[in-house]
Write a protein that holds these residues in place. Structure first.
Motif, PDB file in Angstrom:
ATOM      1  N   GLU A  60       0.838  -1.211   0.000  1.00  0.00           N
ATOM      2  CA  GLU A  60       0.000   0.000   0.000  1.00  0.00           C
ATOM      3  C   GLU A  60       0.864   1.250   0.000  1.00  0.00           C
ATOM      4  OE1 GLU A  60      -3.324   2.261   2.838  1.00  0.00           O
ATOM      5  OE2 GLU A  60      -2.633   0.226   3.329  1.00  0.00           O
ATOM      6  N   GLN A  61       1.951   1.222   0.778  1.00  0.00           N
ATOM      7  CA  GLN A  61       2.842   2.384   0.828  1.00  0.00           C
ATOM      8  C   GLN A  61       3.578   2.566  -0.501  1.00  0.00           C
ATOM      9  OE1 GLN A  61       2.781  -0.101   3.211  1.00  0.00           O
ATOM     10  NE2 GLN A  61       1.397   1.151   4.503  1.00  0.00           N
ATOM     11  N   GLY A  62       3.900   1.457  -1.172  1.00  0.00           N
ATOM     12  CA  GLY A  62       4.517   1.554  -2.485  1.00  0.00           C
ATOM     13  C   GLY A  62       3.578   2.188  -3.499  1.00  0.00           C
ATOM     14  N   GLU A  63       2.300   1.817  -3.441  1.00  0.00           N
ATOM     15  CA  GLU A  63       1.301   2.403  -4.343  1.00  0.00           C
ATOM     16  C   GLU A  63       1.157   3.906  -4.097  1.00  0.00           C
ATOM     17  OE1 GLU A  63      -0.217   1.088  -6.805  1.00  0.00           O
ATOM     18  OE2 GLU A  63      -0.173  -1.087  -6.540  1.00  0.00           O
ATOM     19  N   ILE A  64       1.203   4.312  -2.828  1.00  0.00           N
ATOM     20  CA  ILE A  64       1.119   5.740  -2.503  1.00  0.00           C
ATOM     21  C   ILE A  64       2.288   6.495  -3.119  1.00  0.00           C
ATOM     22  CG2 ILE A  64       1.273   7.420  -0.616  1.00  0.00           C
ATOM     23  CD1 ILE A  64      -0.271   5.379   1.122  1.00  0.00           C
ATOM     24  N   LEU A  65       3.485   5.936  -2.982  1.00  0.00           N
ATOM     25  CA  LEU A  65       4.667   6.593  -3.553  1.00  0.00           C
ATOM     26  C   LEU A  65       4.574   6.698  -5.067  1.00  0.00           C
ATOM     27  CD1 LEU A  65       7.859   5.387  -1.658  1.00  0.00           C
ATOM     28  CD2 LEU A  65       6.957   7.699  -1.844  1.00  0.00           C
ATOM     29  N   VAL A  66       4.095   5.640  -5.717  1.00  0.00           N
ATOM     30  CA  VAL A  66       3.989   5.664  -7.178  1.00  0.00           C
ATOM     31  C   VAL A  66       2.985   6.723  -7.617  1.00  0.00           C
ATOM     32  CG1 VAL A  66       3.160   4.370  -9.178  1.00  0.00           C
ATOM     33  CG2 VAL A  66       4.774   3.324  -7.598  1.00  0.00           C
ATOM     34  N   ALA A  67       1.877   6.864  -6.903  1.00  0.00           N
ATOM     35  CA  ALA A  67       0.884   7.886  -7.260  1.00  0.00           C
ATOM     36  C   ALA A  67       1.507   9.276  -7.211  1.00  0.00           C
ATOM     37  CB  ALA A  67      -0.316   7.800  -6.317  1.00  0.00           C
ATOM     38  N   HIS A  68       2.312   9.547  -6.191  1.00  0.00           N
ATOM     39  CA  HIS A  68       2.975  10.855  -6.110  1.00  0.00           C
ATOM     40  C   HIS A  68       4.064  10.979  -7.170  1.00  0.00           C
ATOM     41  CE1 HIS A  68       1.082  12.626  -2.565  1.00  0.00           C
ATOM     42  NE2 HIS A  68       1.045  11.411  -2.039  1.00  0.00           N
ATOM     43  N   THR A  69       4.721   9.870  -7.480  1.00  0.00           N
ATOM     44  CA  THR A  69       5.739   9.901  -8.542  1.00  0.00           C
ATOM     45  C   THR A  69       5.103  10.253  -9.883  1.00  0.00           C
ATOM     46  OG1 THR A  69       7.054   8.242  -7.375  1.00  0.00           O
ATOM     47  CG2 THR A  69       7.526   8.563  -9.706  1.00  0.00           C
ATOM     48  N   GLU A  70       3.920   9.698 -10.139  1.00  0.00           N
ATOM     49  CA  GLU A  70       3.215  10.021 -11.385  1.00  0.00           C
ATOM     50  C   GLU A  70       2.952  11.525 -11.462  1.00  0.00           C
ATOM     51  OE1 GLU A  70       2.731   8.032 -13.768  1.00  0.00           O
ATOM     52  OE2 GLU A  70       2.324   5.999 -13.075  1.00  0.00           O
ATOM     53  N   ALA A  71       2.536  12.118 -10.347  1.00  0.00           N
ATOM     54  CA  ALA A  71       2.260  13.560 -10.338  1.00  0.00           C
ATOM     55  C   ALA A  71       3.534  14.367 -10.596  1.00  0.00           C
ATOM     56  CB  ALA A  71       1.638  13.952  -8.999  1.00  0.00           C
ATOM     57  N   VAL A  72       4.646  13.943  -9.995  1.00  0.00           N
ATOM     58  CA  VAL A  72       5.920  14.638 -10.211  1.00  0.00           C
ATOM     59  C   VAL A  72       6.342  14.533 -11.671  1.00  0.00           C
ATOM     60  CG1 VAL A  72       8.378  14.596  -9.673  1.00  0.00           C
ATOM     61  CG2 VAL A  72       6.701  14.373  -7.835  1.00  0.00           C
ATOM     62  N   LEU A  73       6.222  13.333 -12.240  1.00  0.00           N
ATOM     63  CA  LEU A  73       6.632  13.138 -13.628  1.00  0.00           C
ATOM     64  C   LEU A  73       5.745  13.933 -14.582  1.00  0.00           C
ATOM     65  CD1 LEU A  73       7.455   9.320 -13.607  1.00  0.00           C
ATOM     66  CD2 LEU A  73       9.054  11.232 -13.617  1.00  0.00           C
ATOM     67  N   GLU A  74       4.461  14.069 -14.238  1.00  0.00           N
ATOM     68  CA  GLU A  74       3.584  14.885 -15.093  1.00  0.00           C
ATOM     69  C   GLU A  74       4.027  16.342 -15.070  1.00  0.00           C
ATOM     70  OE1 GLU A  74      -1.124  16.138 -15.596  1.00  0.00           O
ATOM     71  OE2 GLU A  74      -0.581  14.295 -14.531  1.00  0.00           O
ATOM     72  N   ARG A  75       4.411  16.845 -13.896  1.00  0.00           N
ATOM     73  CA  ARG A  75       4.916  18.210 -13.834  1.00  0.00           C
ATOM     74  C   ARG A  75       6.199  18.361 -14.631  1.00  0.00           C
ATOM     75  NH1 ARG A  75       3.078  21.937 -10.190  1.00  0.00           N
ATOM     76  NH2 ARG A  75       4.414  23.293 -11.452  1.00  0.00           N
ATOM     77  N   LEU A  76       7.047  17.344 -14.593  1.00  0.00           N
ATOM     78  CA  LEU A  76       8.269  17.388 -15.389  1.00  0.00           C
ATOM     79  C   LEU A  76       7.957  17.369 -16.885  1.00  0.00           C
ATOM     80  CD1 LEU A  76      10.609  15.023 -13.330  1.00  0.00           C
ATOM     81  CD2 LEU A  76      10.749  17.516 -13.524  1.00  0.00           C
TER      82      LEU A  76
END
Length: 298
Positions: A60-76
């Motif tokens: 579950e914690q890994g999924e949370i991190l990936v969701a935030h990573t997706e948001a960071v990559l979209e900003r990039l």
């Protein structure tokens, strides 16, 4: 502060499924990927992966991190688009994937338009069916995908992907040459089982009250056409196959509401404003309009 490179490896694992697939895609060794993810777990302080048989999945914690990573990559992606937009000329590489009939008919004229308008832009084209190309787009293997959707069979939507309609492509029944016009009683060629095209074709036939005798399976529309021309099989052929040329086989209209597939382009969220993506979408739209206009004139 978490390391973005390691976060991307975790994201890749979610999308690609195995450490081996991540390693192959990024030219690492599986042990190196595993080591980097272990370091990330120490940075975060909680387990991010858990074993499932011989594979692993995200906690579950890994999924949370990936969701935030997706948001960071979209900003990039947005930042990359803004930087490219500040330049006077388009450069770099755009990675494009398209299914076969689009690759045959839409891509060449679009490339001609792009070459004339943006000679420094390098376009790398891969022929790939949407069921393979769209996951690869999410995994950042492609920048833009030309995809298709069959009537009554919508494809799964993903919030991180942005779609823009391209055109409607009429589908028609092609009975075997020399075998009469009736669709029943003839062998058929269809796309392989499990594909959206096959599901749509089978539903169309069954709704008409008969079961097709599918003897040939292929994603190659040129093979479908050849089998029809030689009198070996009936097929359902798209108008895009002709690209404004006169059809070489008899064609029959399908029942109302089932006649067209939707053609569209897909990009990752945040990249739609990139000048290269916009230019490619515009070129594809012009190519589609030219083909439709030629077909209408014919």
């Amino acid at each position: 502060m978490f390391d973005l490179h390691r976060l991307r490896l975790l994201r890749e694992l979610k999308h690609r499924g195995t450490l081996a697939a991540v390693a192959a895609a990024l030219s690492y060794s599986p042990s190196s990927v595993s080591q980097q993810l272990s370091v990330l777990e120490k940075e975060v302080g909680v387990p991010l992966l858990e074993p499932v048989g011989r594979r692993v999945r995200l906690t579950e914690q890994g999924e949370i991190l990936v969701a935030h990573t997706e948001a960071v990559l979209e900003r990039l992606e947005q930042a990359r688009a803004e930087v490219a937009g500040s330049l006077t000329a388009l450069t770099g590489t755009l990675r494009l994937a398209a299914f076969q009939t689009a690759a045959l008919t839409l891509i060449p004229p679009a490339l001609t338009l792009l070459r004339a308008a943006h000679p420094a832009l390098r376009v790398h084209v891969t022929e790939a069916e949407p069921e393979a190309a769209l996951p690869a787009l999410r995994a950042r293997d492609f920048d833009l995908v030309v995809a298709e959707e069959y009537p009554g069979h919508p494809h799964p939507r993903h919030l991180e992907l942005e779609e823009v309609d391209l055109s409607q492509d009429t589908l028609r029944l092609a009975p075997p040459v020399g075998a009469g016009e009736g669709p029943a009683g003839h062998p058929w060629v269809m796309e392989p089982e499990g594909t959206p095209a096959r599901r749509w074709a089978m539903a169309l036939c069954r709704d008409a009250g008969w079961e097709p005798d599918v003897r040939y399976e292929s994603t190659d529309m040129l093979l479908h056409l050849r089998l029809v021309e030689e009198g070996h099989a009936a097929a359902l052929l798209p108008d895009l196959l002709w690209c404004g040329r006169k059809p070489t086989v008899p064609l029959l209209e399908l029942p109302g509401g089932r006649r067209s597939r939707r053609l569209f382009t897909v990009v990752r969220g945040g990249s739609s404003r990139h000048p290269a993506v916009r230019a490619c979408r515009e070129a594809l739209a012009r190519a589609a309009e030219d083909i439709d206009r030629t077909a209408g004139d014919g």
